[in-house]
Structure formats: structure tokens, C-alpha cells
Motif scaffolding. Sequence first.
Motif, PDB file in Angstrom:
ATOM      1  N   MET A 185     -43.521 -75.912 -91.418  1.00  0.00           N
ATOM      2  CA  MET A 185     -43.916 -74.500 -91.388  1.00  0.00           C
ATOM      3  C   MET A 185     -43.302 -73.749 -92.557  1.00  0.00           C
ATOM      4  N   LEU A 242     -50.143 -64.384 -88.527  1.00  0.00           N
ATOM      5  CA  LEU A 242     -49.086 -64.924 -87.678  1.00  0.00           C
ATOM      6  C   LEU A 242     -49.583 -66.226 -87.077  1.00  0.00           C
ATOM      7  N   VAL A 243     -48.736 -67.238 -87.107  1.00  0.00           N
ATOM      8  CA  VAL A 243     -49.106 -68.553 -86.569  1.00  0.00           C
ATOM      9  C   VAL A 243     -48.049 -68.956 -85.554  1.00  0.00           C
ATOM     10  N   LEU A 244     -48.479 -69.393 -84.392  1.00  0.00           N
ATOM     11  CA  LEU A 244     -47.538 -69.796 -83.354  1.00  0.00           C
ATOM     12  C   LEU A 244     -47.606 -71.305 -83.136  1.00  0.00           C
ATOM     13  N   VAL A 245     -46.451 -71.902 -82.971  1.00  0.00           N
ATOM     14  CA  VAL A 245     -46.390 -73.293 -82.510  1.00  0.00           C
ATOM     15  C   VAL A 245     -45.555 -73.243 -81.239  1.00  0.00           C
ATOM     16  N   PRO A 246     -46.179 -73.019 -80.088  1.00  0.00           N
ATOM     17  CA  PRO A 246     -45.395 -72.733 -78.882  1.00  0.00           C
ATOM     18  C   PRO A 246     -44.474 -73.881 -78.497  1.00  0.00           C
ATOM     19  N   ASP A 247     -44.881 -75.120 -78.726  1.00  0.00           N
ATOM     20  CA  ASP A 247     -44.041 -76.232 -78.289  1.00  0.00           C
ATOM     21  C   ASP A 247     -43.950 -77.283 -79.384  1.00  0.00           C
ATOM     22  N   PRO A 248     -42.897 -77.225 -80.227  1.00  0.00           N
ATOM     23  CA  PRO A 248     -42.785 -78.250 -81.279  1.00  0.00           C
ATOM     24  C   PRO A 248     -42.364 -79.599 -80.722  1.00  0.00           C
ATOM     25  N   PRO A 265     -42.827 -70.056 -76.334  1.00  0.00           N
ATOM     26  CA  PRO A 265     -44.097 -69.844 -75.616  1.00  0.00           C
ATOM     27  C   PRO A 265     -44.193 -68.454 -74.995  1.00  0.00           C
ATOM     28  N   ASP A 266     -43.050 -67.757 -74.866  1.00  0.00           N
ATOM     29  CA  ASP A 266     -43.057 -66.447 -74.211  1.00  0.00           C
ATOM     30  C   ASP A 266     -43.143 -65.291 -75.201  1.00  0.00           C
ATOM     31  N   PHE A 267     -43.481 -65.590 -76.450  1.00  0.00           N
ATOM     32  CA  PHE A 267     -43.551 -64.550 -77.480  1.00  0.00           C
ATOM     33  C   PHE A 267     -44.596 -63.503 -77.094  1.00  0.00           C
ATOM     34  N   GLY A 268     -44.178 -62.243 -76.971  1.00  0.00           N
ATOM     35  CA  GLY A 268     -45.099 -61.179 -76.564  1.00  0.00           C
ATOM     36  C   GLY A 268     -45.908 -60.678 -77.739  1.00  0.00           C
ATOM     37  N   VAL A 269     -47.197 -61.021 -77.730  1.00  0.00           N
ATOM     38  CA  VAL A 269     -48.027 -60.729 -78.890  1.00  0.00           C
ATOM     39  C   VAL A 269     -48.253 -59.226 -79.049  1.00  0.00           C
ATOM     40  N   SER A 313     -40.029 -83.135 -82.170  1.00  0.00           N
ATOM     41  CA  SER A 313     -39.912 -83.150 -83.633  1.00  0.00           C
ATOM     42  C   SER A 313     -39.648 -81.740 -84.150  1.00  0.00           C
ATOM     43  N   VAL A 359     -41.197 -80.101 -87.814  1.00  0.00           N
ATOM     44  CA  VAL A 359     -42.179 -79.019 -87.650  1.00  0.00           C
ATOM     45  C   VAL A 359     -41.696 -77.763 -88.358  1.00  0.00           C
TER      46      VAL A 359
END
Lengths: 538, 218
Positions: free
Chosen positions: B117, B100-106, B83-87, B109, B113
Motif C-alpha cells: 500500500m 480512499l482505499v480500505l483493506v479491512p483484513d490484511p 474493519p470498523d472505520f467509520g466512513v 501478511s 500488505v
Amino acid sequence: MMLFQLETPVRALVTWFPDWPLVAARLADALPPVVPAAVIGQGVIAACSAEARAEGVVRGLRLREAQTRCPELVVCAVDPVRDAREFEPVVSSLEERTPGVEVLRPGLCATRARGASRYYGGEEAAAGAVLEAADRLGVEARVGIADSVFAAEQAARSTSELSAVLVLPPGSSRDFLAPFPVEVLGQPKLASLLKRLGILTLGNFADLPAADVRSRFGAAGVTAHALASGQDPRTVVPRTPPRKLDQRVEFEPGLDRVDQLAFQLRATADAFVAGVQAEGLVCTELRVLITDEAGSRSERTWGHPRHFTPSDVVDRVRWQLQSQPPVNSRMPDGGTHDGGVARGGLSSPVTRVEFVPVRVDSIAHHGRALFGDGAEEQIHHGLSRIQSMLGHEAVVVPAISGGRLLAERRRLVPWGDSLPAGAPALASRPWPGRIPDPQPATVFASLVPVLLLDANREKVLTDHRGGLLAPPRWFCPGGDPARGRLVVQWAGPWPLRQRWWDADHRLEADRFQLVDGTGEAWLLLLDGQNWWAEARYD
Amino acid sequence: MSSRLSSASPASLRDDLQAQIHLMQGKRGSERSLPVLPSLSRLLPGGLRPGAAYSIQGSMSLAMALLAGPSRDGSWCGVAGLPDFGVEAAAGFGIALDRLVLVPDPGTSWTPVIAAMADVLSVVLARAPERVAPAEAARLGARLRERSAVLLVLGPWPQSEAVLQVNGYEWSGLGEGHGHLTRQELELEVALRGSSRRASVDLADSGPVGLSRHRMGA
């Protein structure tokens, strides 16, 4: 005489719904029913209720002036889409009485008078039938019948609450229109010119020879001249009633579990998608309306990067319900079921679900290629699968937006939704106080509390002019003063002041960059008395 | 790449043999490795090998730099569990944000996930789960090989092709009360195919990628 009659336009019946924007807003629950209310467009009153009118509020008044005259005035913004949407059931109800309705604009529609008057046995009786249809829906209507659409509209507008119908006998439209001012033609430029030429009423204008009007005022002038003479060149073009693409399903008794609902909705979703496809269309934007037993209505519009399939439609309903907070008292044993109650509990049983296509596209633009649809299609399918596992908001696409705090600048949009308009423009603005490159790789989603201490192990603070009281010496990333790291290099304070006038969005902070003894670099924020870590360079 | 048409030169013979081995291992023979930024090409001379997992320890910037190579080359990338990925930093490395696709909280599972992906994205960067069973890691590895996706794990990972361990950071530009951070140098220890070596990398030095140089094939 017969020849003359053929040349005159067909008699028209115009139904006018006074203050339609206001009526539509009340029908859509945007305004309360009996209090003084008004619809605002561009800062002025676009329509107001009778209660407000009694207090002296009139159309065209500035909002502030209107609120001075009537302090309890309730207002809402004008919304042409809402006006059109709420007008639709009214038109269908009119069509049942007098077929062949043309919608001139929301709140105003025209019909050929001949068929209706023959069926109902007279023009007054036809007007009465129209009024009755409107009365059943609970909206106020006025009817005018005349030789042309324009004259009939003016006749309808000049009726009063007591006599809601005005029928102009054949051939009398020109005399009826004669005293009206030239502004009613709806051409402000022409009206202003005519007034300067001393032509104040439609009668004066109609008296001019048509050839002279053409040479002086051109084609637009000729049309206006015909309107003023009671010879509207427009004929009533009846609309084809559109096929209903929206679908609704009612549950009796209401369903209180998401999985039950999803199962029940499958057939409706199939019918919805099939109905749209039968028109040669696909739905790319969908509005889902959910009404529960308590009477509350949840409404949300969902976009789709391609087009909705039945399972996509069901997924949207599920996400919409899951985004609402469930009521805890309805959960007897907090989530021991397999996601059934804990994730599927609803605050109140759902009694009605409606699907309304907001945006459709031709099916030809969405056909499958002969040899498959390439990589993007696969990616969309894969990501939609993750969304159906984790929820709509779980898969996001990042974008850079405007703002001063780094977390503000990061905009995450769920996969399938479009980026809010204006975000790229916002990002490209200068934003003084921006961190110089390189940007930190770890930007904490929410600020992390830390401590920065000076040589005496006192908290580092700034004075009222923004200067540093003592240089930082110890940095405690966990917020525990006993476990400090030596500050090796640092810079700051870099002031960050914004929106001091706005209590909710004001920000008064100072930024610091520092490298601690372990070699880690941090971006810190001093907010009054508290130290936060905004980001880490790692 | 057909063996029947190849001449007898040793180089092409070796290529054919490699292609056949790859085919028998269930990989597509024509597959080429994904490029890396020039600053990292000394560490990973062959680029990122499709189907492999790489473990990165101690630096998000290094992970972003590794993502940037394939992303600049047109690949789709995914980031999971961060979740802290600096865009903005990612965009600074040259990662295309529209791919770019983010899944901050898988959530719980994690493996399904990541596998979903990896099915559709070429490179997936993920934070290592708290613990992962070796059998689960092996299943995920097989999935990666089947789909030719690259998994970059931030943290330890049992079956990784290479481990990039950051031992120290060197910063320049910041003084005591003045200046600002301008350059970052990482002290790295790279364990690649059994051999381990130390290197220092300047991540600011990531100019335009010379694609042809880095697509030599593993």
C-alpha cells in the motif's frame, strides 16, 4: 414486363421463431421445459408457452389474470440481452444454410430468397432447408417467402404448426396483405388515425393514391403505404458474421485445484486478450462461466477500471472459484498444504471455463502515454497486486449509501467494480432518525453485545409506548454485569422503526448516546430486550 | 534548489545543506511535508514528514483528522486492518472518499500488505499488529523512506517520528437524558523528536485548510 420486375423489391425469405423470448429463456435455463411458462414484461405476458396457451393465457394479459387462469404458471422477466444472446447460435446455423442473413430483431431474420432458391432448386426447398437447420437446434421456426420483407414476415406469421411454410407467388403480395388490419403496420398512431377515417384493412389503405397519402400522412405514411402495397422499400442487408471473441476451454478429466486451473488457463487467457486486441478492442467487462463435473454452472460478470490483461483474466477465475464454498469432505487434512487444498479446494472438478467479453472499448482510448501513465495507473497496479495476494473483496473503496443503521450506510465496493447505481441518490435522501453530527469514528461492522443497567443493577428497558422505565446508571461494554462503568451523560431513547410490514428487514429499536466514566462516548441500540453497541466515538 | 545558483544568505544556505543531506540519505531533496489540519498544526508544526511513521494511541478520530490534511490536498490514502472505520465520520473530517482505499483484513501478511500500500498511496493508516519484530519494522521504515509515504499506526510502533497519546476525552452537548454530542476535545500528550508536551485539541475546529501555511518544509 422486364422493366416492371426490376422495380419490384427482391424476393425475401423471412424466418420467424414463434415466442422467441420464451424459447430463449428456456434455452438459458431461466424457465423449465415442459410446464406452463411465460415471460413477463412490464406486468403483462410478453410470450407464453403452448401449455400455458392451452390454459387460456394469451399475450398482453396481466400477470395476475394469467395466474388466475393458470395457477401453476412459471414466469420470468423479459431480458432483451438474453434474447439476443440465445439467438446468436441460431443465426450462425442459418448462415451455414443460407448466407446473407439480416437479423430484424431476436426471433426474426430475413434472407434474400433468390440465391437460396437457386441453390436448393426452388423456394419451397430453400424454406425446407431453413426449417431443417432450425429443427436440428430444437427450436420451432416458420418461413414466409414473398415480394417484400414485410409481406414475407406477415406470411411467416400466418403459417400454422402443420404447414410451417407459406410461399406467396410473385405479384400476389398485395392481394395477400389486403385483408390484414392496419395495426400490423406497427405504427399505433397511424393505425388509430386510419381506423377513425374508416380505413380498416391494408387493402383499403393501399387503394389510396400515393400522392394523397403523402400530402395527408407525410413521409411515415408513404412508407406504410408502400408496405401495405407489398412494395417494402427495405432491402435485405446481410450482416457480416462477427468474429467470435469469446474463448472456451474444456478439461478432460476435470481439474479440482485452483492453481492447476490457473496454470492451464493462462494460454486461453492470452488467446482471449489477443483475439480482442486483434479487433482493435480491449475488454473492460468480462463474463466468466465455469461449469463443473456435477453440471452446476457459475456465472459472474467482472468489471475492470482499465482493461483486462491475461493475468487479470486468470485472477478473476481464481476469485470466482474461491468465492464458492469448498466441500469439506474433499479436504483430507484441513490446510496443512501451502494454501493449495485449503484455499484451492473446489466442490467439484471444473470441466469447462468460458470467457465472454461483455463490454469492449476501442483500443485507442486505452493507449499508453509516451511518458508513462501517471499516478492513477501506478495506484491501480499496486492495489491489483494486493488483490491478487488477498482476494478480490479484500481491497475496497468506501461510499456512503442510504439506510438507518450506520453499518448499512457504509457501502464497500471491491476495487475495480463500479458503485451500484442509485447509491448516491439513496444517500442524499433525508433518512429521518439520522445521528446528528459529528458521526462516530468507529462503526462496528457487526453489533457488539453490551449491557446497560439502572441504579438497581437491572437491565434498562423501555415500556410499550417507548418511554424509559428507569434512567441508566451502569454501562458494561464487555457484557459482564460485574464490570460496570458509571454513566456520566446520556440521551435517548431515539426510536428507530422501519419496515414493520417486511419480516426480513423490519427494525424496531431505540438508540442511546452516552458518555461513560472513562470519558468514552458510545452509540447504543436497544433491540427489544438486548443491548448492542452500534458505534463508538473515539 | 541548486546549490551553485544560491546566494550567500544563511537561510538559503541552510536549505541547500538540508537538501544535500536528504539526498545523501536517499531521499528526494525537493520533497515537502504533507499538510495537517489547522487544529493539529500546533502539535505537528512541520506537518507529516514523508517517509516517517507516526503512532497514534487511543483515538480513531485523531487518526482521521491526520488523514484528512493530505487527503484534502489531493493525496491518496489507505486504511488497513480497521474493519470498523467509520466512513461517514471520515467524510465529515474532509477525507475524499474517492481517493480512499480500505483493506479491512490484511490477514497474516500484515507487513507485505502495508508495504504494497505504501508503494502507491501517500498516507497509510493501519492498526498495529499484535507484535512486530524490530527488524521487520526497520525494513518497513526503509521502504517508507524510499517511497516517501507516511505511515500512521493506531497503536504502539517501535520507530515512530512522533507519538500522539490520547489521555482523555472531553465531550459537550450531552446532558442527563437530553441533548446530543456536539463537540469533542482530546487531551493529548505528544512526544515529538525527544520532547514531550501536553495539549488539548478541538477536532470540530477543522475548517478549510490553508495549504500554503502548512507546506513549509521540514
